[in-house]
Design an enzyme around this catalytic site. Structure first.
Site, PDB file in Angstrom:
ATOM      1  N   CYS A   1      14.126  -1.501  33.773  1.00 19.52           N
ATOM      2  CA  CYS A   1      14.903  -0.493  34.008  1.00 19.52           C
ATOM      3  C   CYS A   1      15.642  -0.090  32.724  1.00 19.52           C
ATOM      4  O   CYS A   1      15.373  -0.589  31.574  1.00 19.52           O
ATOM      5  CB  CYS A   1      16.045  -0.715  35.005  1.00 19.52           C
ATOM      6  SG  CYS A   1      15.407  -1.504  36.659  1.00 19.52           S
TER       7      CYS A   1
ATOM      8  N   LEU B   1      13.143   0.722  37.609  1.00 20.09           N
ATOM      9  CA  LEU B   1      11.646   0.575  37.862  1.00 20.09           C
ATOM     10  C   LEU B   1      11.533  -0.522  38.917  1.00 20.09           C
ATOM     11  O   LEU B   1      11.914  -1.604  38.381  1.00 20.09           O
ATOM     12  CB  LEU B   1      11.067   0.147  36.426  1.00 20.09           C
ATOM     13  CG  LEU B   1       9.497  -0.201  36.546  1.00 20.09           C
ATOM     14  CD1 LEU B   1       8.717   1.220  37.182  1.00 20.09           C
ATOM     15  CD2 LEU B   1       8.908  -0.600  35.218  1.00 20.09           C
TER      16      LEU B   1
ATOM     17  N   SER C   1       1.601 -10.185  28.689  1.00 19.76           N
ATOM     18  CA  SER C   1       0.701 -10.026  27.510  1.00 19.76           C
ATOM     19  C   SER C   1       1.014 -11.232  26.639  1.00 19.76           C
ATOM     20  O   SER C   1       1.736 -12.182  26.972  1.00 19.76           O
ATOM     21  CB  SER C   1       1.654  -9.032  26.567  1.00 19.76           C
ATOM     22  OG  SER C   1       1.320  -8.609  25.337  1.00 19.76           O
TER      23      SER C   1
END
Length: 624
Positions: free
Chosen positions: A2, A51, A392
């Site tokens: 967010c 988000l 990642s």
């Protein structure tokens, strides 16, 4: 993931100008495309862009609670209200929830946000020391009239703050949210230019005058008495507890598996960034195994790699890259069993002014790496079409000694930050001679280097070689890594994508930092411990492949287009670019045949182009 922001003042009431917090929150819209909220009360206003990743229905923010009431989004203020605006993920929230329930705390949602809120109510600022994850959050405690800002141990999530003229404070996930406040003006002074162009990657002072960064593992408290800052976590030196290579390899694998397992949790589609290198392949394999355990043997993880048109035919090695990534990524995906996709980009997409402007706006800075930034931004946009969370391999080189400077005798002996020598990055932005004389970048780098070495923890009895390797590990983990994490966060969040980084689990970092160096290169290569962990998880070609950095395009059409953009940049922004750069140095790079333009020289042009865009976007006051 967010975006968070806020304004605290014990003079002017933020509630008197409600549109200010709305503008500050709107500035972070790309970080949170799924929702927006603000809270305004006496002395404070907080904003949040969401988000949604966990508990889609129950995690709205800012989240508030009183001493007895249930948490709620943007609730009306009461004298004992606690308000939370939170960004990130706490991976141990299930364990903390159970502990808080046993202490009598009740929960209304499944979100980790509520765990942080209730954790503050139970433990106060001591909550920070219990968290595992990547996070940045602000707590306004109305009863204590105190603001608390907290950032995760490794600094994966960003958090900035600045004082206002009336003695108040503004904060946000990115500087742009601070500049949406009318009393916070984008201004750059000599020290800011040193921080930017010195490439020493410190934390605290920033490019922007008056804007500071909450340090990784840091906690900032602000009340009527002023501002205090302390570290609740930092790297320490301690004896390695495991007796031999086998036990240490097992120790690394256990911690890495735990990190990967906890970071798979999400209520939205997930994927992996699979470059074809050792770091991302090991993480992807562990993720795929865990996914099959949870969802059945047919479950397939999506994986993504980036490539450039004609890269296979035009690839030429340089100081950072030894081979073409894409074939290794395809092989690794097939070996692991992922649903793999290679996103191929062409020179025109990388040169597109709209894309480059978006990248500079995302970074709030003119200091980037050109096509490698733009390609990452475009890659994340493609990934976001299918996934909201990506995992990642960032930080493995810092944790396990993957960079050339860990192994090159000349770099080991150099009395400077190792990346300045290995990558020649100190020459990547030739400053105007008058400005260079004023800034004295070399002196700034030397002074900063001495201070950085003084902060490195050591054990009694270390040999000279052990002492030096400890220094390089610490510099890499506390400085070099920070700019990589900034890049990954800004460019992913600009596309509404959350990127998780298991190698940044601070428990894994602590363990590896204290493993003897001879174990880190027990097979005579870089990243020996990770290679031992990766046996059986990666194809042999990937397992023994040399270190390769993020790929750059080698297409002469890109170089030709970049030279054109750089010429235009020198005339842009009202001629302000010419006041900052050394045109004499750039002249040769502008006229070099495109197919012969070296990557290091090209980087000079990349940063001139970005400088012009940055000056046009932010129109900063520059006072040197």
């Amino acid at each position: 993931m967010c975006g968070i922001t806020g304004w605290v003042s014990f003079g002017e009431e933020p509630g008197g100008r409600p549109r200010v917090i709305e503008r500050m929150t709107a500035a972070l819209a790309p970080r949170g495309p799924d929702g927006s909220g603000t809270w305004v009360g006496p002395h404070a206003a907080l904003g949040h862009r969401r988000l949604a990743v966990l508990d889609i229905e129950g995690g709205a923010q800012p989240m508030t609670a009183s001493a007895t009431g249930a948490p709620r989004a943007s609730g009306s203020p009461t004298p004992d209200t606690v308000v939370l605006s939170y960004s990130g993920e706490v991976y141990n929230h299930h364990e903390l929830r159970a502990e808080l329930r046993s202490a009598g705390r009740e929960f209304a949602t499944r979100s980790d946000t509520e765990v942080v809120l209730r954790g503050y109510q139970e433990w106060g600022a001591g909550l920070a020391e219990r968290l595992v994850g990547m996070y940045a959050f602000a707590v306004w405690d109305a009863g204590a009239r105190r603001l608390l800002l907290v950032r995760d141990q490794m600094g994966v999530k960003p958090l900035y703050y600045a004082r206002t003229p009336d003695g108040g404070l503004v904060f946000g996930s990115e500087p742009k949210s601070l500049f949406a406040h009318p009393d916070c003006v984008p201004r750059v002074d000599a020290q800011g230019l040193r921080e930017a162009y010195g490439l020493v990657f410190g934390t605290g002072a920033t490019l922007w005058a008056g804007v500071r960064e909450v340090p990784p593992g840091g906690l900032v408290a602000f009340d009527r008495d002023g501002l205090t800052e302390r570290l609740y976590w930092q790297l320490t030196a301690r004896p390695h507890g495991d007796p031999d290579l086998a036990a240490t390899t097992a120790g690394v694998r256990e911690r890495l598996e735990h990190a990967v397992r906890s970071q798979l949790e999400a209520d939205v589609p997930r994927c992996s960034l699979l470059s074809g290198g050792l770091d991302s392949t090991v993480v992807t394999a562990l993720l795929a195994d865990e996914l099959r355990l949870r969802e059945g043997p047919k479950a397939r993880l999506r994986s993504y790699a980036v490539d450039y048109s004609d890269q296979a035919e035009r690839f030429t090695g340089d100081v950072l890259r030894t081979g073409h990534d894409a074939p290794y990524a395809v092989e690794a995906g097939a070996f692991i069993g992922t649903e793999h996709q290679t996103v191929v980009l062409d020179p025109q997409a990388l040169l597109d002014p709209g894309h480059r402007t978006a990248v500079v706006a995302a970074r709030d800075s003119p200091i980037g790496v050109g096509d490698m930034d733009t390609s990452l931004y475009l890659l994340f946009g493609r990934i976001r079409e299918h996934s909201t969370v990506a995992v990642s391999g960032e930080a493995a080189d810092e944790v396990f000694g993957g960079y050339p400077w860990f192994h090159d005798p000349a770099a080991l002996a150099a009395p400077t930050f190792p990346w300045l020598r290995v990558t020649s990055d100190e020459a990547a932005m030739p400053l105007h001679p008058e400005l260079a004389r004023e800034l004295r970048i070399g002196e700034f780098q030397r002074d900063t280097y001495r201070a950085a070495l003084a902060a490195v923890p050591h054990l009694d009895g270390e040999s000279a070689a052990q002492h030096r390797q400890r220094e390089l590990q610490h510099l890499s983990l506390t400085r070099w890594l920070r700019q990589l994490l900034h890049r990954k966060d800004r460019l992913s969040m600009a596309r509404g994508l959350e990127v998780r980084v298991p190698y940044c689990d601070h428990r894994l970092v602590e363990y590896a930092f204290n493993a003897p160096w001879e174990l880190h290169r027990h097979d005579g290569r870089e990243k020996s411990l990770l290679r031992a962990v990766g046996a059986g998880l990666a194809p042999r070609s990937v397992l023994w492949r040399a270190k390769n950095h993020y790929p750059a395009t080698h297409h002469p059409d890109y170089n030709r287009g970049l030279q054109r953009l750089a010429r235009e940049a020198l005339d842009a922004a009202g001629g302000r670019v010419r006041d900052l750069v050394d045109e004499r140095v750039l002249a040769a790079n502008l006229t070099t045949a495109p197919e012969r333009l070296e990557w290091g020289h090209r980087l000079r042009l990349e940063r001139v182009v970005d400088l012009a865009l940055w000056l046009d976007l932010y129109r900063p006051e520059i006072a040197v």
